[in-house]
Scaffold this motif. Structure first.
Motif, mmCIF file in Angstrom:
data_model
loop_
_atom_site.group_PDB
_atom_site.id
_atom_site.type_symbol
_atom_site.label_atom_id
_atom_site.label_comp_id
_atom_site.label_asym_id
_atom_site.label_seq_id
_atom_site.Cartn_x
_atom_site.Cartn_y
_atom_site.Cartn_z
ATOM 1 N N UNK A 52 5.900 -6.659 9.187
ATOM 2 C CA UNK A 52 7.007 -7.603 9.087
ATOM 3 C C UNK A 52 7.902 -7.216 7.915
ATOM 4 N N UNK A 53 9.092 -7.805 7.862
ATOM 5 C CA UNK A 53 10.041 -7.452 6.813
ATOM 6 C C UNK A 53 9.538 -7.803 5.415
ATOM 7 N N UNK A 54 8.615 -8.755 5.327
ATOM 8 C CA UNK A 54 8.059 -9.095 4.015
ATOM 9 C C UNK A 54 6.802 -8.299 3.695
ATOM 10 N N UNK A 55 6.474 -7.320 4.532
ATOM 11 C CA UNK A 55 5.319 -6.459 4.293
ATOM 12 C C UNK A 55 4.019 -6.959 4.877
ATOM 13 N N UNK A 56 3.996 -8.185 5.416
ATOM 14 C CA UNK A 56 2.775 -8.725 6.000
ATOM 15 C C UNK A 56 2.513 -8.126 7.377
ATOM 16 N N UNK A 57 1.295 -8.298 7.840
ATOM 17 C CA UNK A 57 0.873 -7.829 9.160
ATOM 18 C C UNK A 57 1.031 -6.319 9.305
ATOM 19 N N UNK A 58 0.631 -5.571 8.268
ATOM 20 C CA UNK A 58 0.650 -4.118 8.418
ATOM 21 C C UNK A 58 -0.358 -3.726 9.493
ATOM 22 N N UNK A 59 0.122 -2.968 10.486
ATOM 23 C CA UNK A 59 -0.690 -2.593 11.640
ATOM 24 C C UNK A 59 -0.626 -1.092 11.845
ATOM 25 N N UNK A 97 0.838 -1.199 0.000
ATOM 26 C CA UNK A 97 0.000 0.000 0.000
ATOM 27 C C UNK A 97 0.871 1.247 0.000
ATOM 28 N N UNK A 98 0.391 2.266 -0.694
ATOM 29 C CA UNK A 98 1.145 3.500 -0.902
ATOM 30 C C UNK A 98 0.317 4.708 -0.498
ATOM 31 N N UNK A 99 1.026 5.815 -0.152
ATOM 32 C CA UNK A 99 2.471 5.926 0.013
ATOM 33 C C UNK A 99 2.920 5.394 1.369
ATOM 34 N N UNK A 100 4.178 4.950 1.435
ATOM 35 C CA UNK A 100 4.784 4.463 2.668
ATOM 36 C C UNK A 100 6.210 4.998 2.747
ATOM 37 N N UNK A 101 6.552 5.572 3.881
ATOM 38 C CA UNK A 101 7.865 6.188 4.088
ATOM 39 C C UNK A 101 8.525 5.536 5.300
ATOM 40 N N UNK A 102 9.633 4.831 5.075
ATOM 41 C CA UNK A 102 10.329 4.140 6.156
ATOM 42 C C UNK A 102 10.907 5.125 7.175
ATOM 43 N N UNK A 103 10.956 4.686 8.458
ATOM 44 C CA UNK A 103 11.628 5.502 9.475
ATOM 45 C C UNK A 103 12.365 4.713 10.544
ATOM 46 N N UNK A 104 12.011 3.460 10.835
ATOM 47 C CA UNK A 104 12.705 2.780 11.915
ATOM 48 C C UNK A 104 12.683 1.268 11.811
ATOM 49 N N UNK A 105 13.736 0.641 12.343
ATOM 50 C CA UNK A 105 13.822 -0.809 12.502
ATOM 51 C C UNK A 105 13.558 -1.156 13.960
ATOM 52 N N UNK A 106 12.830 -2.218 14.229
ATOM 53 C CA UNK A 106 12.756 -2.728 15.595
ATOM 54 C C UNK A 106 14.135 -3.253 15.987
ATOM 55 N N UNK A 107 14.486 -3.204 17.276
ATOM 56 C CA UNK A 107 15.838 -3.624 17.682
ATOM 57 C C UNK A 107 16.179 -5.067 17.330
ATOM 58 N N UNK A 108 15.164 -5.938 17.235
ATOM 59 C CA UNK A 108 15.429 -7.321 16.839
ATOM 60 C C UNK A 108 15.482 -7.496 15.327
ATOM 61 N N UNK A 109 15.276 -6.420 14.582
ATOM 62 C CA UNK A 109 15.370 -6.459 13.138
ATOM 63 C C UNK A 109 14.218 -7.123 12.430
ATOM 64 N N UNK A 110 13.104 -7.388 13.158
ATOM 65 C CA UNK A 110 12.018 -8.160 12.579
ATOM 66 C C UNK A 110 10.858 -7.320 12.052
ATOM 67 N N UNK A 111 10.767 -6.063 12.461
ATOM 68 C CA UNK A 111 9.668 -5.211 12.003
ATOM 69 C C UNK A 111 10.197 -3.844 11.594
ATOM 70 N N UNK A 112 9.430 -3.185 10.730
ATOM 71 C CA UNK A 112 9.725 -1.835 10.290
ATOM 72 C C UNK A 112 8.645 -0.893 10.798
#
Length: 271
Positions: free
Chosen positions: A138-145, A107-122
Motif C-alpha cells: 500500500x502507499x503507506x508501506x503496509x501489506x508488503x507482499x 524494509x531495505x533495500x527497496x527499489x520502486x518500479x511501478x504504480x497500480x493503475x488505481x494509484x493504490x499500490x506500488x
C-alpha cells in the motif's frame, strides 16, 4: 560521454533527440502534462518538451536518489528511491512539484518500479532474506507482499494499464527473460525464451504493446554503455519487433517511459 534524451515515435518509426548534455542523466518518465523527469547524480530534474533543459525538482533531504522513480496515475505524486537516510535504497513519495518525502518501505533495500493503475499500490523489487524478489505494498508501506520466489534475481516490475498483470524480468538458470504475474501472485507466465538478456518491460498505456531492452547473449546484469536493442512485443506475447539499436542499457528505460497516448516513449542513449 554525452547523454541524449530521445523520443521514439511509433507512427514515424523514428527517434529524435530532444535534449543532449555532457551531464550523465538517466531513466526518463513521461508526466501526463507533457514533460519528462530524469535522474542525474542523485537528483531529479524536470525537462520541458518546448524548452528542454534540466530544472531541479525539490526532493528535500533526498539527495541520493537512484534512477528508480515515477509518477502516479493522476500525475500528482512522485515515487522515488533514495538512500540519504538509510543504509540501502528506500522508497518515498512526495508531491510531483517537489516537497518533503514521506517514507513508504520500512524494509531495505527497496527499489520502486511501478504504480497500480488505481494509484493504490506500488510494485518494487527488494532483497529480504534471499535474492531480489518482486513486492507490492500500500502507499503507506503496509501489506508488503512478495509475489515471486524461485528466481535468482527479479527486476523492473510494471503494471499493465488494466491492472490485470505485473510484467518483470527475472533470471533463472543463467537466462534472463520477461515474465508476467497476476497482482495476487498467481498465474506466473514466461513471455520470452530467446537467447537475449531481456530487461525492463513496460506495457503501453493503451494496452497494445510491451517495450523492453534486449542485451546480447551472455551479458551479466544490466550494465551501461553497451550495444542494446529497444524491442516491442504484443501485450499477450508473440513475435518481437526490434525498433532500434542504441548505445545504452543501464539508465535507458529503467522506469515507465511511455507517453500517455501510447504512440511515443522516451529513452536515453549515450555516445
Amino acid at each position: 560521454m554525452r547523454s541524449a534524451l530521445c523520443i521514439y515515435d511509433l507512427d514515424q518509426q523514428a527517434a529524435e533527440v530532444l535534449f543532449a548534455t555532457d551531464a550523465h542523466i538517466e531513466a526518463p518518465n513521461w508526466h501526463p502534462d507533457g514533460y519528462l523527469i530524469v535522474n542525474s547524480a542523485g537528483r531529479l530534474y524536470r525537462v520541458d518538451m518546448a524548452r528542454p533543459e534540466l530544472t531541479p525538482i525539490d526532493t528535500g533531504f533526498a539527495q541520493a536518489c537512484n534512477n528508480d522513480h515515477g509518477v502516479s496515475p493522476d500525475g500528482q505524486t512522485l515515487a522515488i528511491s533514495d538512500r540519504s537516510r538509510t543504509d540501502g535504497s528506500c522508497i518515498y513519495t512526495l508531491p510531483v512539484s517537489g516537497g518533503t518525502p514521506s517514507r513508504v518501505t520500512q524494509q531495505l533495500p527497496s527499489y520502486w518500479h511501478g504504480w497500480s493503475p488505481d494509484g493504490q499500490r506500488l510494485a518494487y523489487v527488494g532483497r529480504r532474506d534471499g535474492p531480489f524478489a518482486l513486492f507490492t505494498c500500500q502507499l503507506d508501506g503496509t501489506d508488503e507482499t512478495c509475489l515471486t520466489d524461485g528466481f535468482d534475481h527479479v527486476d523492473g516490475p510494471d503494471y499493465t494499464p488494466d491492472g490485470q498483470w505485473i510484467w518483470f524480468n527475472a533470471e533463472r538458470d543463467g537466462a534472463v527473460d520477461l515474465w508476467r504475474i497476476r497482482p495476487d501472485g498467481t498465474d506466473l507466465q514466461q513471455m520470452t525464451a530467446d537467447s537475449h538478456v531481456n530487461w525492463f518491460p513496460h506495457p503501453c498505456p493503451k494496452g497494445a504493446h510491451v517495450l523492453y531492452l534486449a542485451y546480447p547473449q551472455g551479458t551479466d546484469g544490466h550494465p551501461a554503455n553497451r550495444d542494446v536493442a529497444l524491442c516491442l512485443m504484443p501485450a499477450d506475447g508473440g513475435q518481437t519487433r526490434q525498433l532500434l539499436q542504441i548505445c545504452g542499457g543501464q539508465g535507458s528505460i529503467n522506469v515507465p517511459c511511455w507517453a500517455p497516448d501510447g504512440r511515443r516513449f522516451a529513452f536515453m542513449r549515450f555516445c
